[in-house]
Design a protein around this motif. Sequence first.
Motif, PDB file in Angstrom:
ATOM      1  N   LEU A 176     -53.637  11.202  70.292  1.00 52.09           N
ATOM      2  CA  LEU A 176     -53.132  12.105  69.997  1.00 52.09           C
ATOM      3  C   LEU A 176     -54.403  12.188  68.228  1.00 52.09           C
ATOM      4  N   SER A 177     -54.699  12.774  67.714  1.00 51.32           N
ATOM      5  CA  SER A 177     -55.981  12.260  67.114  1.00 51.32           C
ATOM      6  C   SER A 177     -54.869  12.664  65.687  1.00 51.32           C
ATOM      7  N   LEU A 178     -55.498  12.155  64.477  1.00 54.28           N
ATOM      8  CA  LEU A 178     -55.011  11.383  63.028  1.00 54.28           C
ATOM      9  C   LEU A 178     -53.931  12.825  63.571  1.00 54.28           C
ATOM     10  N   GLU A 179     -54.878  13.856  62.611  1.00 56.16           N
ATOM     11  CA  GLU A 179     -53.791  15.147  62.044  1.00 56.16           C
ATOM     12  C   GLU A 179     -53.673  15.605  63.000  1.00 56.16           C
ATOM     13  N   ALA A 180     -52.960  15.531  64.138  1.00 56.98           N
ATOM     14  CA  ALA A 180     -52.432  16.162  65.188  1.00 56.98           C
ATOM     15  C   ALA A 180     -50.969  15.049  65.111  1.00 56.98           C
ATOM     16  N   LEU A 181     -51.394  14.092  65.319  1.00 54.71           N
ATOM     17  CA  LEU A 181     -49.964  12.884  64.986  1.00 54.71           C
ATOM     18  C   LEU A 181     -49.144  13.281  63.747  1.00 54.71           C
ATOM     19  N   ILE A 182     -50.061  13.872  62.674  1.00 50.41           N
ATOM     20  CA  ILE A 182     -49.189  13.794  60.949  1.00 50.41           C
ATOM     21  C   ILE A 182     -48.391  14.766  61.484  1.00 50.41           C
ATOM     22  N   ARG A 183     -49.135  15.678  62.130  1.00 50.21           N
ATOM     23  CA  ARG A 183     -48.197  17.467  62.360  1.00 50.21           C
ATOM     24  C   ARG A 183     -46.668  17.012  62.999  1.00 50.21           C
ATOM     25  N   SER A 184     -47.066  16.479  63.722  1.00 53.39           N
ATOM     26  CA  SER A 184     -46.399  16.152  65.233  1.00 53.39           C
ATOM     27  C   SER A 184     -44.692  15.626  64.284  1.00 53.39           C
ATOM     28  N   LYS A 185     -45.267  14.691  63.552  1.00 56.01           N
ATOM     29  CA  LYS A 185     -44.575  13.740  63.130  1.00 56.01           C
ATOM     30  C   LYS A 185     -43.218  14.622  61.579  1.00 56.01           C
TER      31      LYS A 185
ATOM     32  N   LEU B 255     -45.534   7.973  58.320  1.00 50.09           N
ATOM     33  CA  LEU B 255     -46.307   9.688  57.725  1.00 50.09           C
ATOM     34  C   LEU B 255     -47.009   8.753  56.584  1.00 50.09           C
ATOM     35  N   ARG B 256     -45.996   7.965  55.541  1.00 49.48           N
ATOM     36  CA  ARG B 256     -46.834   7.822  54.411  1.00 49.48           C
ATOM     37  C   ARG B 256     -48.562   6.719  54.694  1.00 49.48           C
TER      38      ARG B 256
END
Lengths: 96, 163
Positions: free
Chosen positions: B127-136, B148-149
């Motif tokens: 997962l891209s960094l952006e998608a990983l953040i969105r998921s979490k 997340l931080r």
Amino acid sequence: MSDREHSPNDQGFASAGASRDGAPAEGDLVDLLNQPPVCASDAGPAWKAAFAAGVDMSLVEDALKMTPQVRLREHQRSLDQILALRPTRPSHDSGN
Amino acid sequence: MIQETETLLQRLHTREVEFVIIGGICNVLHGVTLVTQDVDVCCRFTPENLRRIEAALKDLHPLHRQTPKKLPFVLDDRLARELRNIYLRTDLGVIDCLSQVAGIGDYDAVLAASVTVALAFGTCRMLSLEALIRSKESLGREQDLLALRQLRAIQERLGQNPP
């Protein structure tokens, strides 16, 4: 600048206590080494927020210098150490 | 207990399983310093792909670890068609195969939100960094807050801040 921040180039040495070659005097060195971790003053808000939440951002800095493959290997090393330290489940079969 | 993350991923890769690395190992690959004890991957849940997973793990004595009797992971035609998540314990550790990711969607959506990552045995997708953040963020779980931080800080440091 708060007392928990410093500029990236500021080593925190008091000039009055520094020796001629720029190394910190002994007392200053002790003070420096006793300092709690500080967050770079030029860090962005998310970086500062993570630092304020207690994350050791120096470890994140280190990780960002690695390739993903090296991060994976370092993670495996850490995990192996944790699993090695975990006490094994006591056996209910005493063998007696 | 053993957890051989790289070997588990390599096995999937060797058998040409369609998968994207998600979860804690994806965090690690992006630079998060937290330790995780399992491998999470999002897979295409087709009978063909599930058979590839089965072949990749077969000799590792895989068990459905969530079942009370720890049933062996053996596919029949119905399971291959109808399974949507597989939670396994193997001789090389825990691996979870999921058909979708919260906040992202099904495998095709996850694939579209993934990037390549070069590992020693070959190139995988994560997962891209952006998608990983969105998921979490969409999960909103307490356990993800620290990761997340870190992810947000890494995103900021890499100059990938969302607009």
